[in-house]
Write a protein that holds these residues in place. Structure first.
Motif, mmCIF file in Angstrom:
data_model
loop_
_atom_site.group_PDB
_atom_site.id
_atom_site.type_symbol
_atom_site.label_atom_id
_atom_site.label_comp_id
_atom_site.label_asym_id
_atom_site.label_seq_id
_atom_site.Cartn_x
_atom_site.Cartn_y
_atom_site.Cartn_z
ATOM 1 N N GLY A 109 37.048 13.267 35.927
ATOM 2 C CA GLY A 109 36.884 14.277 36.960
ATOM 3 C C GLY A 109 37.944 14.215 38.024
ATOM 4 N N MET A 110 37.685 14.899 39.137
ATOM 5 C CA MET A 110 38.606 14.914 40.255
ATOM 6 C C MET A 110 37.834 15.085 41.546
ATOM 7 S SD MET A 110 40.350 18.682 39.704
ATOM 8 C CE MET A 110 41.657 18.270 40.852
ATOM 9 N N SER A 111 38.418 14.550 42.608
ATOM 10 C CA SER A 111 37.873 14.694 43.944
ATOM 11 C C SER A 111 39.026 15.065 44.853
ATOM 12 C CB SER A 111 37.218 13.389 44.395
ATOM 13 O OG SER A 111 36.735 13.498 45.703
ATOM 14 N N GLU A 112 39.016 16.339 45.334
ATOM 15 C CA GLU A 112 40.141 16.875 46.088
ATOM 16 C C GLU A 112 41.414 16.713 45.249
ATOM 17 O OE1 GLU A 112 39.965 15.100 49.966
ATOM 18 O OE2 GLU A 112 38.299 16.407 50.571
ATOM 19 N N ASN A 113 42.366 15.879 45.670
ATOM 20 C CA ASN A 113 43.630 15.758 44.936
ATOM 21 C C ASN A 113 43.689 14.531 44.029
ATOM 22 O OD1 ASN A 113 44.733 18.074 46.181
ATOM 23 N ND2 ASN A 113 45.281 16.860 47.993
ATOM 24 N N THR A 114 42.608 13.792 43.947
ATOM 25 C CA THR A 114 42.589 12.582 43.133
ATOM 26 C C THR A 114 41.919 12.863 41.792
ATOM 27 O OG1 THR A 114 42.465 11.194 45.104
ATOM 28 C CG2 THR A 114 41.846 10.184 43.011
ATOM 29 N N ILE A 115 42.610 12.528 40.726
ATOM 30 C CA ILE A 115 42.083 12.676 39.367
ATOM 31 C C ILE A 115 41.696 11.292 38.876
ATOM 32 C CG2 ILE A 115 42.641 13.454 37.024
ATOM 33 C CD1 ILE A 115 44.952 15.090 38.414
ATOM 34 N N TYR A 116 40.562 11.196 38.186
ATOM 35 C CA TYR A 116 40.133 9.868 37.747
ATOM 36 C C TYR A 116 39.565 9.898 36.331
ATOM 37 C CZ TYR A 116 35.432 11.459 39.110
ATOM 38 O OH TYR A 116 34.260 12.158 39.233
ATOM 39 N N ALA A 117 39.672 8.756 35.673
ATOM 40 C CA ALA A 117 39.094 8.550 34.345
ATOM 41 C C ALA A 117 38.389 7.208 34.351
ATOM 42 C CB ALA A 117 40.181 8.577 33.277
ATOM 43 N N LEU A 118 37.141 7.202 33.875
ATOM 44 C CA LEU A 118 36.321 6.002 33.874
ATOM 45 C C LEU A 118 35.720 5.812 32.486
ATOM 46 C CD1 LEU A 118 34.531 3.754 35.309
ATOM 47 C CD2 LEU A 118 32.888 5.588 35.724
ATOM 48 N N SER A 136 35.902 -2.665 31.069
ATOM 49 C CA SER A 136 35.818 -1.302 31.575
ATOM 50 C C SER A 136 37.120 -0.888 32.231
ATOM 51 C CB SER A 136 34.672 -1.203 32.586
ATOM 52 O OG SER A 136 33.454 -1.620 32.001
ATOM 53 N N VAL A 137 37.293 0.428 32.345
ATOM 54 C CA VAL A 137 38.542 0.959 32.888
ATOM 55 C C VAL A 137 38.244 2.029 33.933
ATOM 56 C CG1 VAL A 137 40.612 2.312 32.371
ATOM 57 C CG2 VAL A 137 39.898 0.498 30.821
ATOM 58 N N LEU A 138 38.952 1.973 35.031
ATOM 59 C CA LEU A 138 38.984 3.039 36.022
ATOM 60 C C LEU A 138 40.434 3.229 36.439
ATOM 61 C CD1 LEU A 138 37.801 5.029 38.106
ATOM 62 C CD2 LEU A 138 37.514 3.079 39.662
ATOM 63 N N VAL A 139 40.972 4.394 36.151
ATOM 64 C CA VAL A 139 42.336 4.698 36.563
ATOM 65 C C VAL A 139 42.314 6.001 37.356
ATOM 66 C CG1 VAL A 139 43.464 3.472 34.667
ATOM 67 C CG2 VAL A 139 42.806 5.864 34.365
ATOM 68 N N VAL A 140 43.200 6.098 38.356
ATOM 69 C CA VAL A 140 43.249 7.285 39.192
ATOM 70 C C VAL A 140 44.693 7.754 39.338
ATOM 71 C CG1 VAL A 140 41.200 6.600 40.479
ATOM 72 C CG2 VAL A 140 43.465 6.004 41.352
ATOM 73 N N SER A 141 44.841 9.033 39.623
ATOM 74 C CA SER A 141 46.151 9.628 39.856
ATOM 75 C C SER A 141 46.114 10.397 41.167
ATOM 76 C CB SER A 141 46.528 10.571 38.710
ATOM 77 O OG SER A 141 47.730 11.258 39.012
ATOM 78 N N LEU A 152 41.687 -0.240 37.917
ATOM 79 C CA LEU A 152 41.097 -0.577 39.206
ATOM 80 C C LEU A 152 39.622 -0.950 39.115
ATOM 81 C CD1 LEU A 152 42.591 2.394 41.287
ATOM 82 C CD2 LEU A 152 43.537 0.083 41.023
ATOM 83 N N HIS A 153 39.047 -0.934 37.931
ATOM 84 C CA HIS A 153 37.617 -1.186 37.778
ATOM 85 C C HIS A 153 37.257 -2.566 38.331
ATOM 86 C CE1 HIS A 153 33.646 -1.539 35.989
ATOM 87 N NE2 HIS A 153 33.704 -0.259 35.656
#
Length: 304
Positions: A109-118, A136-141, A152-153
């Motif tokens: 998903g995305m929150s404002e200008n941040t895109i994320y994958a979990l 587990s994985v959490l990456v953001v752009s 970043l998880h």
């Protein structure tokens, strides 16, 4: 062992819970756009509010088969997993460090200008800097999907390895389901027992995922949507009841001498009690309030 058996029962008929709404400011977990799948299940797309999407592609047509996941060959695990590409308006970026074994669009998903994958269950193509794999994985752009961060998880090997409290919290669950959101610039990741959804742990980062604090424990969700939790709890309670009823049916048919209709008599009696309870209370409350089913035998006709 008992929990493992129950997990098998509960896994039958689990509902897909991705919803299809999006907010203007915060894109909340559980509110993802409709997931699209190819006929063979090898291709999935997760649409985001700005028209971009995550494309998830697998190399094996029959995902989830036992031999694909449990043959012991690393290449089979890679073949069964989905690799992930972010497709923006002006960029296409492959998230090359991992594949997702069990993708769910609610976690892309995305929150404002941040895109994320979990993902809770990832297969890594490459080892981490200290030679560890998995987890587990959490990456953001923050640049529109041109690049994505390192993992970043809070349960990533490098993250949890430096924080014994974080590591112990995740180990206590052993396996879990998670949701992520960004709220007021704060990263929030919440995990729960994937069967009963009866307890939650919240981890928070105020520095864009560099370090995490927590966990904060609760019996009510913070990041998970209440509607999803209610549905999952109801599903767990129903499956747990069916498992108890199945055992009672087996015991009924062991009664000497074996009688025809022993299973149906048990099922009919206790199913009626379950339905009567559901007319007044929620399924989890019925599971707690009703006694465990016991064998019932078919009533004998006079002279039989």
């Amino acid at each position: 062992m008992k929990k493992a058996v129950l997990a098998i029962v509960v896994s039958v008929g689990v509902l897909s819970l991705a919803a299809c709404r999006s907010g203007k400011q915060e894109h909340q977990p559980g509110l993802s756009e409709t997931e699209k799948r190819s006929a063979d299940g090898r291709d999935r797309t997760c649409s985001l509010p700005d028209g971009s999407q995550f494309a998830l592609t697998a190399h094996a047509p029959h995902l989830g088969k036992y031999d694909a996941f449990h043959s012991g060959k690393i290449r089979d695990a890679f073949a069964a997993a989905f690799h992930i590409t972010y497709r923006g308006k002006h960029v296409a970026t492959t998230l090359a460090s991992f594949n997702d074994d069990l993708p769910d669009c609610v976690d892309y998903g995305m929150s404002e200008n941040t895109i994320y994958a979990l993902t809770d269950k990832a297969v890594f193509r490459f080892m981490t800097a200290d030679g560890k794999r998995g987890g587990s994985v959490l990456v953001v752009s923050d640049d529109g999907g041109l690049t994505f961060s390192d993992n970043l998880h809070p349960n990533a090997p490098l993250q949890a390895g430096a924080n014994t409290q974080l590591k112990a919290a995740f180990q206590a669950f052993a396996y879990y389901r998670s949701r992520f959101r960004i709220l007021g610039g704060q990263y929030q990741l919440e995990i729960t027992d994937p069967l009963s959804f009866d307890k939650f742990l919240l981890f928070v980062s105020a520095n864009r995922g560099k370090t995490w604090t927590g966990p904060i424990g609760s019996v009510d969700p913070t990041v998970f949507s209440s509607s999803e939790v209610d549905r999952q709890r109801a599903s767990f309670a129903w499956n747990a009841w069916q498992f108890k009823l199945f055992k009672a049916e087996q015991e009924a048919c062991k009664h000497p001498p074996p009688e025809t209709g022993c299973a149906s008599a048990t099922n009919n009696d206790w199913s009626a009690q379950w339905r009567a309870c559901l007319s007044e209370r929620a399924a989890p409350a019925c599971l707690k309030s009703l006694p465990d089913p016991t064998p019932r035998l078919r009533e004998r006709q006079p002279g039989a």
